[in-house]
Motif scaffolding. Structure first.
Motif, PDB file in Angstrom:
ATOM      1  N   GLN A 138     -40.835  87.724 -27.562  1.00 26.26           N
ATOM      2  CA  GLN A 138     -41.977  87.002 -27.235  1.00 26.26           C
ATOM      3  C   GLN A 138     -42.200  85.887 -28.540  1.00 26.26           C
ATOM      4  N   GLU A 139     -41.141  85.872 -29.508  1.00 27.63           N
ATOM      5  CA  GLU A 139     -41.254  85.046 -30.519  1.00 27.63           C
ATOM      6  C   GLU A 139     -39.878  83.973 -30.539  1.00 27.63           C
ATOM      7  N   SER A 140     -39.777  83.237 -29.796  1.00 27.53           N
ATOM      8  CA  SER A 140     -38.223  82.549 -29.665  1.00 27.53           C
ATOM      9  C   SER A 140     -38.178  80.959 -30.598  1.00 27.53           C
ATOM     10  N   GLY A 141     -39.357  80.839 -31.045  1.00 29.24           N
ATOM     11  CA  GLY A 141     -39.134  79.589 -31.762  1.00 29.24           C
ATOM     12  C   GLY A 141     -38.716  79.606 -33.165  1.00 29.24           C
ATOM     13  N   SER A 142     -38.799  78.427 -33.840  1.00 24.60           N
ATOM     14  CA  SER A 142     -38.153  78.324 -35.121  1.00 24.60           C
ATOM     15  C   SER A 142     -39.262  78.725 -36.099  1.00 24.60           C
ATOM     16  N   ASN A 143     -39.044  78.923 -37.354  1.00 21.46           N
ATOM     17  CA  ASN A 143     -40.023  79.030 -38.258  1.00 21.46           C
ATOM     18  C   ASN A 143     -41.041  77.853 -38.288  1.00 21.46           C
ATOM     19  N   LYS A 144     -40.942  76.888 -38.376  1.00 21.30           N
ATOM     20  CA  LYS A 144     -41.614  75.622 -38.339  1.00 21.30           C
ATOM     21  C   LYS A 144     -42.440  75.463 -36.766  1.00 21.30           C
ATOM     22  N   GLU A 145     -41.847  75.817 -35.785  1.00 19.47           N
ATOM     23  CA  GLU A 145     -42.752  75.940 -34.666  1.00 19.47           C
ATOM     24  C   GLU A 145     -43.795  76.997 -34.690  1.00 19.47           C
ATOM     25  N   ILE A 146     -43.349  78.121 -35.066  1.00 21.67           N
ATOM     26  CA  ILE A 146     -44.226  79.297 -35.180  1.00 21.67           C
ATOM     27  C   ILE A 146     -45.209  78.984 -36.255  1.00 21.67           C
ATOM     28  N   ALA A 147     -45.127  78.349 -37.290  1.00 27.98           N
ATOM     29  CA  ALA A 147     -46.238  78.049 -38.491  1.00 27.98           C
ATOM     30  C   ALA A 147     -46.919  76.852 -37.764  1.00 27.98           C
ATOM     31  N   ASP A 148     -46.448  75.965 -37.049  1.00 29.49           N
ATOM     32  CA  ASP A 148     -47.356  74.775 -36.412  1.00 29.49           C
ATOM     33  C   ASP A 148     -48.181  75.320 -35.451  1.00 29.49           C
ATOM     34  N   PHE A 149     -47.726  76.315 -34.406  1.00 33.35           N
ATOM     35  CA  PHE A 149     -48.507  77.160 -33.379  1.00 33.35           C
ATOM     36  C   PHE A 149     -49.808  77.998 -34.118  1.00 33.35           C
ATOM     37  N   CYS A 150     -49.537  78.634 -35.059  1.00 37.39           N
ATOM     38  CA  CYS A 150     -50.456  79.302 -35.675  1.00 37.39           C
ATOM     39  C   CYS A 150     -51.659  78.753 -36.522  1.00 37.39           C
ATOM     40  N   GLU A 151     -51.256  77.847 -37.188  1.00 36.44           N
ATOM     41  CA  GLU A 151     -52.063  76.750 -37.647  1.00 36.44           C
ATOM     42  C   GLU A 151     -53.081  75.799 -36.663  1.00 36.44           C
ATOM     43  N   SER A 152     -52.306  75.241 -35.941  1.00 36.48           N
ATOM     44  CA  SER A 152     -53.072  74.334 -34.870  1.00 36.48           C
ATOM     45  C   SER A 152     -53.852  75.217 -33.775  1.00 36.48           C
ATOM     46  N   THR A 153     -53.227  76.568 -33.501  1.00 35.82           N
ATOM     47  CA  THR A 153     -54.072  77.029 -32.409  1.00 35.82           C
ATOM     48  C   THR A 153     -55.094  78.238 -32.750  1.00 35.82           C
ATOM     49  N   PHE A 154     -54.960  78.794 -33.813  1.00 37.77           N
ATOM     50  CA  PHE A 154     -55.750  79.672 -34.359  1.00 37.77           C
ATOM     51  C   PHE A 154     -56.210  79.680 -35.801  1.00 37.77           C
ATOM     52  N   GLY A 155     -55.916  78.497 -36.296  1.00 34.05           N
ATOM     53  CA  GLY A 155     -56.181  78.243 -37.756  1.00 34.05           C
ATOM     54  C   GLY A 155     -55.622  79.402 -38.954  1.00 34.05           C
ATOM     55  N   VAL A 156     -54.617  79.950 -38.524  1.00 30.42           N
ATOM     56  CA  VAL A 156     -54.140  81.045 -39.433  1.00 30.42           C
ATOM     57  C   VAL A 156     -54.001  80.351 -40.912  1.00 30.42           C
ATOM     58  N   LYS A 157     -54.510  80.940 -41.768  1.00 31.50           N
ATOM     59  CA  LYS A 157     -54.302  80.345 -43.353  1.00 31.50           C
ATOM     60  C   LYS A 157     -53.601  81.641 -44.097  1.00 31.50           C
ATOM     61  N   PHE A 158     -53.865  82.888 -43.597  1.00 29.05           N
ATOM     62  CA  PHE A 158     -53.222  84.019 -44.230  1.00 29.05           C
ATOM     63  C   PHE A 158     -51.805  83.883 -44.482  1.00 29.05           C
ATOM     64  N   PRO A 159     -51.208  84.435 -45.395  1.00 27.63           N
ATOM     65  CA  PRO A 159     -49.636  84.337 -45.553  1.00 27.63           C
ATOM     66  C   PRO A 159     -48.759  84.918 -44.643  1.00 27.63           C
TER      67      PRO A 159
END
Length: 204
Positions: free
Chosen positions: A115-136
């Motif tokens: 359930q996590e097939s994307g690249s690191n960049k795609e994951i990072a973009d998704f986490c920030e844009s969808t949930f505002g994730v700032k934790f490491p």
């Protein structure tokens, strides 16, 4: 660019509900594997469980976990397309609320449950844009089995349990000892879960 999370995607995580619903919510303590290596000489005062270096999610630059020595550390394996994915929001709130008291949430994306097939960049973009994730967060890696990254191997050994699904949670005390592990069913704002974290953080 990853499309925003939609509740309609919950069906992709349906097996998780039947798999983890029978689990006890807390378990007492007793890449694609991302490249990892022992932390450098700075580890002299660093607990063994934090003596690892992993690539950061957003830029894949190496980062030593020893910088979190003396903190209460919550380690979570994550995924972007799971019924538990909205827990990102609660984890971010938890990190923000208790950061000044010494808590840090560390996210480790994994495709171990497909359930996590994307690249690191795609994951990072998704986490920030969808949930505002700032934790490491760190580069995608395996978190169970023989291919598990070294941190999760130690967590499994120390707690006696490996992740059964995405958003499994391990709490490490300031002394570097694993305090407790929780299944994916435990929400970040659940009272019992938060009370254990507050106890480890000590008086406000």
């Amino acid at each position: 660019m990853r499309t925003p999370f939609r509740l309609s995607m919950l069906w992709r995580c349906a097996p998780a509900v039947s798999l983890v619903a029978s689990l006890v919510s807390t378990v007492p303590a007793h890449a694609q594997t991302a490249a990892a290596a022992p932390a450098p000489a700075e580890a002299a005062g660093c607990p063994a469980i934090l003596q690892h270096t992993f690539p950061r999610l957003q830029d894949e630059k190496p980062q030593s976990l020893c910088q979190y020595s003396g903190k209460v550390v919550l380690v979570v394996n994550t995924a972007s397309f799971c019924g538990f994915t909205p827990q990102y929001k609660g984890l971010e709130s938890l990190d923000m609320k208790y950061r000044s008291r010494g808590l840090v949430v560390l996210g480790f994306p994994s495709n171990d449950f497909a359930q996590e097939s994307g690249s690191n960049k795609e994951i990072a973009d998704f986490c920030e844009s969808t949930f505002g994730v700032k934790f490491p967060m760190f580069a995608k890696s395996s978190v169970r089995g023989t291919d598990a990254n070294p941190l999760f191997k130690q967590l499994a050994q120390a707690s006696g349990t490996t992740p059964k699904w995405n958003f499994y949670k391990y709490l490490i005390g300031r002394d570097g000892k694993v305090v407790q592990a929780w299944s994916s069913m435990t929400a970040p704002d659940e009272n019992g879960f938060v009370s254990v974290i507050e106890k480890q953080l000590g008086p406000n």
